[in-house]
Design an enzyme around this catalytic site. Structure first.
Site, PDB file in Angstrom:
ATOM      1  N   GLY A  90       8.586 -30.668  35.835  1.00 12.01           N
ATOM      2  CA  GLY A  90       8.297 -31.995  36.363  1.00 12.01           C
ATOM      3  C   GLY A  90       7.722 -31.931  37.752  1.00 12.01           C
ATOM      4  N   PRO A  99       7.268 -32.527  41.916  1.00 17.24           N
ATOM      5  CA  PRO A  99       8.224 -32.266  43.004  1.00 17.24           C
ATOM      6  C   PRO A  99       9.075 -33.499  43.304  1.00 17.24           C
ATOM      7  CG  PRO A  99       6.013 -31.554  43.611  1.00 17.24           C
ATOM      8  CD  PRO A  99       5.876 -32.329  42.354  1.00 17.24           C
ATOM      9  N   GLY A 100      10.331 -33.236  43.679  1.00 16.47           N
ATOM     10  CA  GLY A 100      11.198 -34.303  44.160  1.00 16.47           C
ATOM     11  C   GLY A 100      11.908 -35.108  43.090  1.00 16.47           C
ATOM     12  N   VAL A 101      11.876 -34.655  41.813  1.00 16.18           N
ATOM     13  CA  VAL A 101      12.551 -35.428  40.766  1.00 16.18           C
ATOM     14  C   VAL A 101      13.948 -34.906  40.472  1.00 16.18           C
ATOM     15  CG1 VAL A 101      10.420 -36.190  39.671  1.00 16.18           C
ATOM     16  CG2 VAL A 101      11.465 -34.052  38.933  1.00 16.18           C
ATOM     17  N   GLY A 102      14.375 -33.830  41.148  1.00  8.54           N
ATOM     18  CA  GLY A 102      15.755 -33.380  41.020  1.00  8.54           C
ATOM     19  C   GLY A 102      15.963 -32.177  40.126  1.00  8.54           C
ATOM     20  N   LYS A 103      14.965 -31.307  39.978  1.00  5.65           N
ATOM     21  CA  LYS A 103      15.107 -30.150  39.088  1.00  5.65           C
ATOM     22  C   LYS A 103      16.123 -29.154  39.635  1.00  5.65           C
ATOM     23  CE  LYS A 103      10.748 -29.162  39.343  1.00  5.65           C
ATOM     24  NZ  LYS A 103      10.304 -30.269  40.207  1.00  5.65           N
ATOM     25  N   THR A 104      15.973 -28.781  40.904  1.00  4.20           N
ATOM     26  CA  THR A 104      16.877 -27.797  41.500  1.00  4.20           C
ATOM     27  C   THR A 104      18.291 -28.344  41.611  1.00  4.20           C
ATOM     28  OG1 THR A 104      15.019 -26.892  42.767  1.00  4.20           O
ATOM     29  CG2 THR A 104      17.232 -26.313  43.498  1.00  4.20           C
ATOM     30  N   SER A 153      -9.539 -36.700  29.717  1.00  2.00           N
ATOM     31  CA  SER A 153      -8.979 -38.045  29.547  1.00  2.00           C
ATOM     32  C   SER A 153      -9.742 -39.131  30.300  1.00  2.00           C
ATOM     33  CB  SER A 153      -7.512 -38.055  29.996  1.00  2.00           C
ATOM     34  OG  SER A 153      -7.401 -37.779  31.365  1.00  2.00           O
ATOM     35  N   LYS A 158       0.969 -41.498  34.230  1.00  7.82           N
ATOM     36  CA  LYS A 158      -0.218 -42.327  34.444  1.00  7.82           C
ATOM     37  C   LYS A 158       0.152 -43.810  34.550  1.00  7.82           C
ATOM     38  CE  LYS A 158      -3.460 -39.137  32.255  1.00  7.82           C
ATOM     39  NZ  LYS A 158      -4.402 -38.885  31.154  1.00  7.82           N
TER      40      LYS A 158
END
Length: 803
Positions: free
Chosen positions: A357, A359-364, A681, A724
């Site tokens: 995903g 950056p900054g969506v909480g993966k780590t 696209s 999008k």
């Protein structure tokens, strides 16, 4: 005793060659290699004449093409004894110094230097004082040769038994181990007596230095002998204590007990015991002993049987995940399924999850929450920029300073066999001549193979099957397909405005208040203020910048609290947020001010989430040329060509003559030209822009679109739908045209986002134009000679090829 007088005031012109890192004295025979073109020419000129050449030293040996200013004026006239051309084109030369001379003029002639030389008159009289000076210098040189180990004593002494003071001084000067500058100084002294006096001073200094060196060396030798003596006595004391059965606790017995208690597998224990026996037989001060001891320390430091007591409660894990993260329902559901399986299966295989995903969506932080929910230790390994296979597998023990790889080092840091192991930024690895770390990870992340993972340093099998591996990445296309195949891919999309508001309320505000030392009595955020930050100060898929801006506000409030007292309170509202964060960075809406001809809003997916992509077309007088600008990639340029071909085929339906393009040039531009763009696209976006520009009908400013176009006007599906649509919503565009094949993806969208957007699903480009253009097209009748567009053919083969 006298020497014949020499009249050397006459002038003579000779070819001149600059030399590096050496000074040639008269009576000195020296070999060297000539390679510079100018030097080769000077040498050839001398060989064609009387074989005499003038050699002078450069000031700076690093200058490849010296000028007159780079060369000392005093040098030596030499006779070329021998010259041999080598296979590489260089010439090996043997020269004999004849006499010193000074260049009064140096000129460049046909690619080499020619020097006009002045040979000053030399003293012809040898006085008693000069004889005494010669004896003194000869004695000094004998002492110098005795102390200087690099000179052969008998050869040097035989060479200085001379009666000529000029020759004696030059022979000694040539054999002194001194710098180029000092040798050049001696060459520049034409008077033999003055030269001998200077040599006597230099010899005094050099002899003193050599005496000091000898003193230091003897002291070091004594210290080494003392250390060897102490080592011998210590070993003897150990042997006596061993015979008496007393003394300090045996270090090897301690290592043996640790090996037995470590829980190593049988084969590893045998290897450790064998290494311990080798260590006992080695001298403690040897380098091999240190290597062997370090190896044993690493074998004992790695956890072989210690495990964290795992919490398998699904309810507890769900509570922890909800406390730490808002939303992400599918991710949480997969983690809870993993825990449920572990309750039912006694020894399940380790799972490898990969969170992908922006950056900054909480993966780590999700990886940390998994460790917290399961009660396991947590270790993190950042793979960003790693390009060496040894970072994963370690170095073999044959290398000096070898260490295990990061996998084994992290297991030692965890201290247990079953940690949660986060492989961060797995998409940012690269490879070079040192190997491919992504290939080394194939064994680590394969449940069928990682039971016998072998680090190059440990050189034994280590079981990683109990480790819960979690990888994170921003994109998938940089991860090799075999590595993707070993991981379960879980996608984390960007957050909606509502989700960001909830995350800020429940997590970010509390975190930033604690970080800045504030309490609820000092600062209060209204929802309008948070929404204002989201809309006007951030443009991102995650919440990292949102947290940063909230922290910025908290710091400013903290300063006011310090200034006005602990009871000071600030209420942050949408109206006063600009006092803390300044002028808004973004507009609430990026919708165009009015409907315009040839200007269309498209949607794009990037590594950091979605974004809007404005496309514009200008019609110019010309000869049918299509110009495409904006740093578009090959795929995007092909989409533009396909869009134009579709427009030409549908000319009549668009109200255009069949030959419209023959007298027109079209310029298609996608702004922000410094940013590379690619992908199919944007096909319907470019086709709409071309149709609008050619027909003169404006495009609606409040609508965006995305979709791939074919030559027959079919609209094909795209990826990154959620990102999008979020980008369109952030830009204030709530009506979007999408491919009909993407309608099935609505199930993955948040309900709030679906309800907020008006979505048009289309199969044909005709439908796109009917929705997007501000007025209907006015078709013209085609002549019978014009071939119709075959729009009725079903795309069975095309779809199959695409799949």
């Amino acid at each position: 005793m006298t020497t014949p007088a020499r009249d050397r005031n006459e002038q003579r012109k000779l070819p001149m060659m600059p030399i590096r890192d050496m000074v040639i004295f008269p009576f000195m025979v020296t070999p060297f290699v000539v390679g510079r073109e100018s030097s080769v020419r000077a040498l050839e000129e001398a060989l064609s004449g009387d074989r005499k050449i003038f050699l002078a030293t450069q000031h700076d040996a690093g200058v490849d093409e010296p000028t007159v200013k780079d060369i000392y004026q005093v040098g030596t006239i030499c006779n070329i004894v021998q010259s041999v051309r080598m296979p590489d084109g260089n010439i090996k030369v043997l020269v004999e110094g004849i006499e010193r001379a000074k260049a009064s003029e140096i000129v460049d002639s046909d690619g080499f230097f020619v020097a006009t030389l002045r040979r000053p008159r030399a003293s012809a009289e040898v006085t008693a004082g000069l004889e005494q000076l010669m004896q003194r210098v000869t004695g000094q040189f004998e002492n110098y040769v005795k102390l200087q180990q690099s000179l052969n004593y008998e050869t040097m002494i035989a060479g200085v038994r001379l009666d000529d003071p000029a020759r004696l001084s030059d022979v000694i000067a040539a054999n002194l181990q001194i710098g180029i500058e000092e040798k050049q100084e001696l060459l520049g002294i034409f008077d033999a007596a003055s030269r001998l006096t200077r040599i006597a001073d230099i010899l005094d200094i050099e002899i003193e230095k050599l005496d000091l060196d000898r003193t230091v060396q003897s002291r070091v030798k004594r210290q080494m002998e003392r250390a060897q003596k102490e080592y011998y006595l210590n070993e003897k004391i150990k042997a006596i204590q061993k015979e008496l059965g007393r003394g300090e606790k045996n270090e090897f017995e301690e290592l043996k007990k640790k090996i037995e208690a470590s829980g190593m597998p049988k084969d590893v224990m045998e290897k450790a015991t064998q290494e311990l026996k080798k260590l006992e037989a080695m001298p403690p001060m040897s380098a091999e002993s240190t290597v062997s001891r370090n190896y044993l320390d690493w074998l004992l430091a790695v956890p072989w049987k210690k495990r964290s007591r795992e919490t398998r409660s699904v309810d507890h894990a769900e509570k922890v995940l909800n406390e730490d993260h808002y939303g992400l329902e599918k991710i949480k559901e997969r983690i809870l399924e993993f825990l449920a399986v572990r309750q039912l299966v006694k020894n399940p295989k380790g799972s490898i999850l990969c969170f992908v995903g922006p950056p900054g969506v909480g993966k780590t932080s999700l990886g940390m929450s998994i460790a917290k929910a399961t009660g396991r230790k947590f270790v993190r390994l950042s793979l960003g920029g790693v390009r060496d296979e040894a970072e994963i597998r370690g170095h073999r023990r044959t290398y000096i300073g070898a260490l295990p790889g990061q996998i084994i080092q992290s297991m030692k840091k965890a201290g247990t066999r079953n940690p949660v192991f986060l492989l961060d930024e797995v998409d940012k690895m690269s490879s070079d001549f040192r190997g491919d770390p992504a290939s080394a990870l194939l064994e680590v992340l394969d449940p069928e193979q990682n039971t016998t993972f072998q680090d190059h340093y440990l050189d034994v099998d280590y079981d990683l099957s109990d480790v819960l591996f979690v990888a994170t990445a921003n994109v998938l296309h940089t991860i090799p397909a075999p590595l993707q195949d070993r991981m379960e891919i879980l996608r984390l999309h960007g957050y909606t405005e509502t989700e960001k508001l909830e995350i800020a309320r429940n997590y970010l505000l509390r975190k930033q208040r604690e970080a800045t030392g504030l309490t609820l009595k000092n600062i209060q955020f209204q929802d309008g203020a948070i929404l204002a930050i989201i809309r006007y100060y951030t443009r991102e898929a995650g919440v990292r910048n949102l947290e940063r801006e909230i922290g910025n506000v908290c710091r400013k409030v903290a300063r006011r609290v310090v200034k006005h007292g602990a009871k000071h309170k600030e209420t942050i509202t949408a109206e006063n947020i600009s006092e803390f964060l300044g002028v808004a960075k973004f507009r609430d809406s990026e919708v165009h001010e009015r409907n315009e001809v040839g200007l269309v809003t498209g949607l794009a997916w990037t590594e950091v989430g979605g974004s809007i992509l404005t496309t514009e077309v200008q019609v110019l007088d010309g000869k049918g040329k299509l110009t495409i600008t904006g740093q578009l990639g090959d795929v995007m340029q092909e989409s533009a060509q396909a869009a134009l071909s579709y427009i030409r085929g549908k000319a009549a339906a668009l109200g255009l003559s069949r030959e419209f393009y023959r007298n027109l040039d079209l310029h298609l531009h996608v702004p922000e030209g410094a940013i590379p763009k690619d992908g199919p696209s944007a096909g319907i976006t470019m086709a709409t822009a071309l149709a609008s520009a050619l027909s003169g009908i404006p495009v609606r400013r409040d609508i965006a679109m995305t979709g791939e176009i074919t030559l027959r006007g079919k609209v094909l599906p795209i990826g990154g739908l959620k990102e999008k649509l979020l980008a369109a919503q952030r830009a204030g565009i709530l009506e979007v045209i999408l491919p009909h094949a993407n309608e099935k993806d609505l199930a993955d969208l948040p309900e709030a986002l679906r309800n907020a957007m008006k979505l048009h699903f289309v199969d044909q480009m005709d439908e796109v134009l009917r929705i997007a253009l501000a007025a209907p097209l006015k078709p013209i009748e085609e002549s019978s000679s014009i071939l119709p567009i075959a729009t009725s053919v079903e795309p069975t083969e095309t779809s199959a090829a695409r799949q």
